[in-house]
Design an enzyme around this catalytic site. Structure first.
Site: not given
Ligand code: NAP
Length: 482
Positions: A174, A232, A249, A283, A384
């Site tokens: 996904k 997460g 992550e 990140c 963040e």
């Molecule tokens: P996000 O909003 O948590 O989304 C991540 C993924 O989860 C997307 O595919 C999103 O789909 C999906 N998602 C959203 N709601 C969900 C639910 N209820 N159940 C299952 N999946 C769901 O994060 P983001 O805005 O894409 O990314 C930014 C964040 O990622 C930041 O906090 C960053 O630090 C973190 N990040 C961490 C790392 C690491 O390795 N630690 C690396 C990169 C990014 P949709 O797009 O359709 O909402």
């Protein structure tokens, strides 16, 4: 469906749906990069069932043969390298050189794990008993769900897909809704490379709508997620209910410690690079620079001078250093935190505004922003932001800097700038983060070593390198009397 529509991939077929959603260029919102089929919970269920049906044959295939499919997919991606890189810039906003670097990494990740097909070491140890041969082999888990974010739209799906597949698992991917095309290209390459039907499945659509269906899918054995702490942590609760294996992550608030003995020019460059490249949307980006008192004022002046030279614009244009925020929501988050910073510690030393006028009006551009004299309790020193906003903080000495660096609940990455080898080792052993750099930016990882954070940033086994197989395999232990 229009020619520009990218379908979901379920059981080896490209499948449509009732509706689509747009993937727009954040540097020019008039441009629709593609339309993606909005997957449904039924699509997720169908994908999981297909993955389950495909699992026995895929798991039984010799791992080097699985590796050959990954090698072939890497070759296909390599042939489309320029096209895929440009698409990434258009869908995510990062500059073209950054996108090329990421696509190269995704290809390398496929090749690296393709090679792992010929290794996958188990364990072989001597028994205490006569004529007993004992060993442990790795076995795949079954169907795994992969959920990925938009900020590394190719590398992160690649570093989950490749180890999952080489170990013999089948997957449901996904991708992030803000940048699904880069992940779609990986799946297309696997399809063209001849991966058997059902082994890889791709369902795009809102995480809110699909997440529950994925975590509830009966065949699922594990979930690997990269994204925000909020999602997460929710996934962890849901997955634990079913005792799914889970790997998370998540966010960070990464520090760069700058000591007085550092190579000054290099420290400035590394801090600016870590804070602002990829629009601060890594990140592992630096969001706090913690600077030793004796060089603090001079260092802030140099940071500001260097940052003012950065060119913000459309990442397709040569000479642009920083692209746009990925979407309206991230732009608003950046601007909201900049306002919080203003209230907490006054005008930023540079930046602080949305860029407008001309081509800027078509995209989500923010000036790289530096707040100086940020103190420990301030919001911008703790939360963040995920944008081009740097908080510069004063430290009395190294011990104080390390204390400040460690006081947040996150522990993803950290950097130190120093020429003192004892400080380096004190930092290596004292810094609470999963990824440490020395005299480099806090961001910028390779695929050959474990990747992942500590504290609230991560949960479960590490990704990448040999460690990636720990999450995607289990041991089967054998005692054999001969
Ligand atoms: P996000 O909003 O948590 O989304 C991540 C993924 O989860 C997307 O595919 C999103 O789909 C999906 N998602 C959203 N709601 C969900 C639910 N209820 N159940 C299952 N999946 C769901 O994060 P983001 O805005 O894409 O990314 C930014 C964040 O990622 C930041 O906090 C960053 O630090 C973190 N990040 C961490 C790392 C690491 O390795 N630690 C690396 C990169 C990014 P949709 O797009 O359709 O909402």
């Amino acid at each position: 469906m229009s020619a520009n529509t990218f379908l979901n991939y379920i059981n080896g077929e490209w499948v449509g749906g009732a509706s689509t959603f747009e993937n727009r260029n954040p540097a020019n919102t008039e441009e629709v990069v593609g339309l993606f089929v909005k997957g449904s919970p039924e699509d997720i269920a169908g994908a999981a069932a297909a993955a389950q049906a495909a699992f026995p044959a895929w798991a039984a295939m010799p791992a080097p043969a699985r590796g050959n499919i990954l090698f072939k997919a890497a070759e296909i991606l390599d042939r489309k390298f320029d096209q895929i890189s440009a698409e990434m810039t258009r869908e995510e906003g990062k500059t073209l050189p950054e996108a090329k670097g990421e696509v190269r990494r995704a290809i390398n990740i496929f090749r690296y794990f393709a090679g792992e097909g010929s290794r996958q070491p188990g364990l072989l140890v001597p028994s205490e008993r006569e004529r007993v041969h004992m060993f442990a082999v790795r076995k795949p888990l079954g169907v795994v769900g992969l959920i990925t974010p938009w900020n590394f739209p190719s590398a992160i799906p690649a570093w989950k897909l490749a180890p999952a597949l080489i170990a013999g698992n089948t997957v449901v991917l996904k991708p992030a809704s803000a940048a699904p095309l880069s992940a779609w290209r990986l799946v297309e390459a696997l399809h063209e490379a001849g991966i058997p039907k059902g082994v890889v499945n791709f369902v795009a659509g809102s995480g809110g709508a699909l997440g529950q269906a994925l975590v509830d899918a009966p065949p699922l054995k594990a979930v690997s997620f990269t994204g925000s702490c909020e999602i997460g942590n929710w996934l962890h609760a849901e997955a634990s209910r079913r005792r799914l294996r889970i790997q998370l992550e998540m966010g960070g608030k990464n520090p760069t410690i700058v000591l007085a003995d550092a190579d000054f020019a290099l420290a400035v460059e590394n801090t600016v690079n870590g804070a602002f490249f990829s629009t601060g949307q890594k990140c592992t980006a630096t969001s706090r620079a913690i600077v030793e008192e004796s060089i603090y004022d001079r260092f802030v002046d140099a940071l500001v001078e260097r940052t003012r030279k950065l060119r913000v614009g459309n990442g397709m244009e040569p000479g642009v250093d920083i692209g746009p925020a990925v979407d309206q929501g991230q732009l608003e988050t950046d601007l909201r935190y900049i306002e919080i910073g203003r209230r907490e510690c006054g005008e930023p030393r540079c930046g602080g505004r949305r860029l407008t006028g001309g081509a800027y009006d078509k995209g989500y551009f923010v000036e790289p922003t530096i707040f100086a004299d940020v103190t420990e309790e301030m919001t911008i020193a703790n939360e963040e932001i995920f944008g081009p906003v740097l908080a510069v903080m004063r430290a009395k000495d190294f011990a104080d800097a390390l204390r400040i660096a460690n006081r947040v609940p996150f522990g993803l990455s950290a950097s130190i700038q120093t020429t003192n080898v004892s400080r380096v080792f004190e930092y290596v052993y004292g810094m609470e983060a999963g990824l440490l750099t020395v005299n480099l930016p806090s961001a910028g990882v390779e695929y050959q070593l474990p990747f992942g954070g500590s504290k609230d940033s991560s949960f479960g086994p590490k990704e990448q390198g040999p460690a990636a197989l720990e999450f995607f395999t289990d041991y089967k232990t054998v005692y054999l009397k001969y």
